[in-house]
Scaffold this motif. Structure first.
Motif, PDB file in Angstrom:
ATOM      1  N   THR A  22      -5.013 -22.388  57.683  1.00  0.00           N
ATOM      2  CA  THR A  22      -4.605 -21.041  58.055  1.00  0.00           C
ATOM      3  C   THR A  22      -5.755 -20.083  57.784  1.00  0.00           C
ATOM      4  OG1 THR A  22      -3.664 -20.678  55.867  1.00  0.00           O
ATOM      5  CG2 THR A  22      -2.167 -21.475  57.571  1.00  0.00           C
ATOM      6  N   ALA A  23      -5.826 -19.058  58.581  1.00  0.00           N
ATOM      7  CA  ALA A  23      -6.863 -18.055  58.380  1.00  0.00           C
ATOM      8  C   ALA A  23      -6.535 -17.248  57.130  1.00  0.00           C
ATOM      9  CB  ALA A  23      -6.945 -17.143  59.603  1.00  0.00           C
ATOM     10  N   ALA A  24      -7.568 -16.836  56.444  1.00  0.00           N
ATOM     11  CA  ALA A  24      -7.376 -16.007  55.266  1.00  0.00           C
ATOM     12  C   ALA A  24      -6.825 -14.657  55.666  1.00  0.00           C
ATOM     13  CB  ALA A  24      -8.697 -15.852  54.525  1.00  0.00           C
ATOM     14  N   LYS A  25      -5.887 -14.146  54.877  1.00  0.00           N
ATOM     15  CA  LYS A  25      -5.326 -12.835  55.168  1.00  0.00           C
ATOM     16  C   LYS A  25      -6.294 -11.763  54.671  1.00  0.00           C
ATOM     17  CE  LYS A  25      -0.559 -14.350  54.808  1.00  0.00           C
ATOM     18  NZ  LYS A  25       0.712 -14.209  54.105  1.00  0.00           N
TER      19      LYS A  25
END
Length: 70
Positions: free
Chosen positions: A62-65
């Motif tokens: 998942t992409a970093a928030k």
């Protein structure tokens, strides 16, 4: 790779397994996983020895928030 046993009464040439590849009665051979069904559907000629391994599920990343600025 999956493995199958040849059940026929006489040797057969199986070009898919290599040039001029002869398979003898009761011989176990490795076949590509994606071609396994093409062999075992011929129940009078081939039987399953080892089924193809289940493909591993890809790891989801998942992409970093983005961090909120205060």
């Amino acid at each position: 790779m999956a493995r199958v046993r040849y059940l026929g009464p006489e040797p057969v040439t199986v070009p898919e397994l290599g040039p001029e590849r002869v398979v003898h009665p009761d011989e176990v051979v490795e076949v590509p996983d994606d071609r396994f069904e093409a062999y075992v559907c011929q129940t009078t000629n081939w039987e399953t020895v080892e089924e193809p391994k289940a493909p591993e599920a890809p790891v989801k990343k998942t992409a970093a928030k983005p961090q909120k600025e205060g």
